[in-house]
Design an enzyme around this catalytic site. Structure first.
Site, PDB file in Angstrom:
ATOM      1  N   GLU A 327     -26.040 -22.703   1.909  1.00 12.01           N
ATOM      2  CA  GLU A 327     -27.471 -22.727   2.209  1.00 12.01           C
ATOM      3  C   GLU A 327     -28.212 -21.844   1.208  1.00 12.01           C
ATOM      4  O   GLU A 327     -27.864 -20.662   1.048  1.00 12.01           O
ATOM      5  CB  GLU A 327     -27.749 -22.212   3.615  1.00 12.01           C
ATOM      6  CG  GLU A 327     -27.291 -23.116   4.735  1.00 12.01           C
ATOM      7  CD  GLU A 327     -27.768 -22.610   6.095  1.00 12.01           C
ATOM      8  OE1 GLU A 327     -28.044 -23.448   6.969  1.00 12.01           O
ATOM      9  OE2 GLU A 327     -27.856 -21.384   6.293  1.00 12.01           O
ATOM     10  N   CYS A 328     -29.210 -22.372   0.560  1.00 18.79           N
ATOM     11  CA  CYS A 328     -30.094 -21.631  -0.334  1.00 18.79           C
ATOM     12  C   CYS A 328     -29.282 -20.835  -1.356  1.00 18.79           C
ATOM     13  O   CYS A 328     -28.708 -21.399  -2.283  1.00 18.79           O
ATOM     14  CB  CYS A 328     -31.049 -20.756   0.465  1.00 18.79           C
ATOM     15  SG  CYS A 328     -32.504 -20.247  -0.473  1.00 18.79           S
TER      16      CYS A 328
END
Length: 436
Positions: A327-328
């Site tokens: 994520e990210c």
């Protein structure tokens, strides 16, 4: 039965977090059990809440969560004496289009729970106008109750008197006024506050904030303004599926942006979580069946991540047979390379073709609704995932197959589609919940 309050403000940066932490610690010093929550998609503040109260804090989010999920999360306050929900941004700030149960505004949570709002007002550069702002917030949405205000950063006794008089004329209670006090300022960086676990003196800072606020704020009056509250039974709990039975979770200063409710939901569904530190050159647990790299600050540690051959080799070996999701910041580390703010290019793990750069910062911020084009750990193709994106990186290349069709809160399709290649997947948004 607990006493419920919401701590909000007209805008960001006026002292909501400091006041929340100070109230929580001051009441805890008086022997009260205090439970905190964070309204909106903030993965940093709950750790500060936990440091102040000794109890885990979670996010509640009206754009991404339905009322049942919010009721389920808030029910952890059933054994508390005081329950505080800290808002995000300004009281009514959310998105233009309504989500699952609201726009993401703090006011949604206050109205949903029936809790009065304590406003933090910074009257710097103004005097009587502060009362007009407070009165406007009080009257903007019927059904919302304003308990009163705490003034922050007042310049002088004369300044305080002017503002207090105007607020009294408007029929708004003033619980206290805080002079400027540098010793209780929380350090910041580009994605918000420096994380609680990175601050060795965080306990002393919160204690000083509690002492200072207790000296200048009528704690008893604030407590009397709270609503008597007991949680209602939740019809629905969280709609969160664990990504696997045994989850290897990257966890250190570079990989720390995890919503607490997600980890609790995974464990509640029977999943086991083992943590490892890429910064310590650790590889994921070989016995795990899925690896999850959350966001954080890889851009501040890119050189070390690039040099940690055991981590990179272990992650690549893991991904040969089992799913890996980022994520990210975790997504960036799964990519080919990351260029830091000084322009130095660092080789990442290469499981995906993504290349990002912080040399030319560009803010990406907002809620995201993604419809998966392919499976990712815990979610089938076609699943509709709600999350939030916040980073300053620029995409140099995103050559792999898209993971999802991603919309912003207005419904517009955006370019940050996520990626998939082999067993690796990644998204720029942090997952909050799946639509039912």
């Amino acid at each position: 039965m607990a006493a419920g309050l919401v701590i909000s403000a007209p805008a960001s940066g006026v002292g909501k977090t400091t006041l929340t932490l100070a109230l929580a610690r001051a009441w805890r010093h008086r022997g009260l059990n205090v439970q905190c929550f964070k309204s909106g998609p903030d993965y940093i503040d709950p750790a500060f809440h936990a440091a102040a109260t000794g109890r885990a804090s979670v996010n509640v989010d009206s754009w991404a969560m339905d009322r049942g999920a919010i009721a389920h999360l808030v029910s952890r306050g059933v054994d508390a004496d005081v329950v505080l929900a800290e808002g995000s941004m300004g009281l009514f700030d959310g998105v233009a289009a309504r989500g699952v149960s609201g726009t993401g505004a703090t006011a949604d949570i206050a109205e949903m729970l029936g809790w009065p709002v304590v406003l933090v007002i910074d009257p710097s550069g103004q005097a009587q106008t502060a009362a007009a702002i407070a009165a406007g917030l009080r009257d903007y949405r019927p059904g919302l109750k304003l308990a009163g205000v705490v003034l922050n950063r007042v310049a002088s006794p004369r300044h305080q008197d002017l503002v207090r008089h105007a607020l009294n004329e408007a029929g708004i209670a003033v619980f206290g006024a805080l002079p400027r006090h540098a010793e209780i300022s929380l350090p910041k960086r580009h994605l918000g506050l420096v994380q609680a676990e990175e601050q060795a003196e965080i306990g002393k800072l919160i204690d000083e904030a509690a002492r200072f606020v207790a000296e200048h704020v009528d704690l008893d009056a604030v407590l009397r303004s709270a609503a008597s509250w007991s949680p209602q039974p939740a019809v629905n709990g969280l709609n969160v599926t664990p990504p696997g039975q045994r989850i290897a979770l990257a966890r250190d200063a570079a990989f720390s942006f995890v919503y607490p409710h997600m980890l609790e939901a995974w464990r509640g569904a029977g999943a086991e979580i083992s943590t490892f530190s890429p910064l310590a050159d650790e590889a994921p647990d070989a016995s795990a069946d899925v690896c999850w790299l959350p966001g954080g600050y890889p851009e501040l540690h890119a050189g070390k991540i690039a040099a940690n051959a055991h981590f990179r080799g272990g992650l690549r070996a893991f991904a040969e047979t089992r799913p890996v999701h980022g994520e990210c910041g975790g997504y960036m580390v799964l990519g080919t390379a990351l260029t830091d703010a000084e322009g130095a290019r660092h080789e990442m793990t290469g499981l995906l073709g993504l290349e990002t750069s912080f040399a030319k910062r560009r803010m990406h911020l907002g809620y995201r609704l993604a419809e998966l084009a392919a499976p990712m750990p815990g979610h089938r193709p076609g699943a509709r995932l709600r999350g939030h994106e916040f980073h300053y990186s620029t995409i140099i290349a995103q050559p792999d197959m898209p993971l999802a069709v991603v919309h912003d809160a207005t419904g517009a399709v955006i370019a940050e589609t996520g990626s998939r290649r082999g067993h690796a997947t990644g998204t720029f948004f942090h997952l909050i919940a799946e639509d039912r």
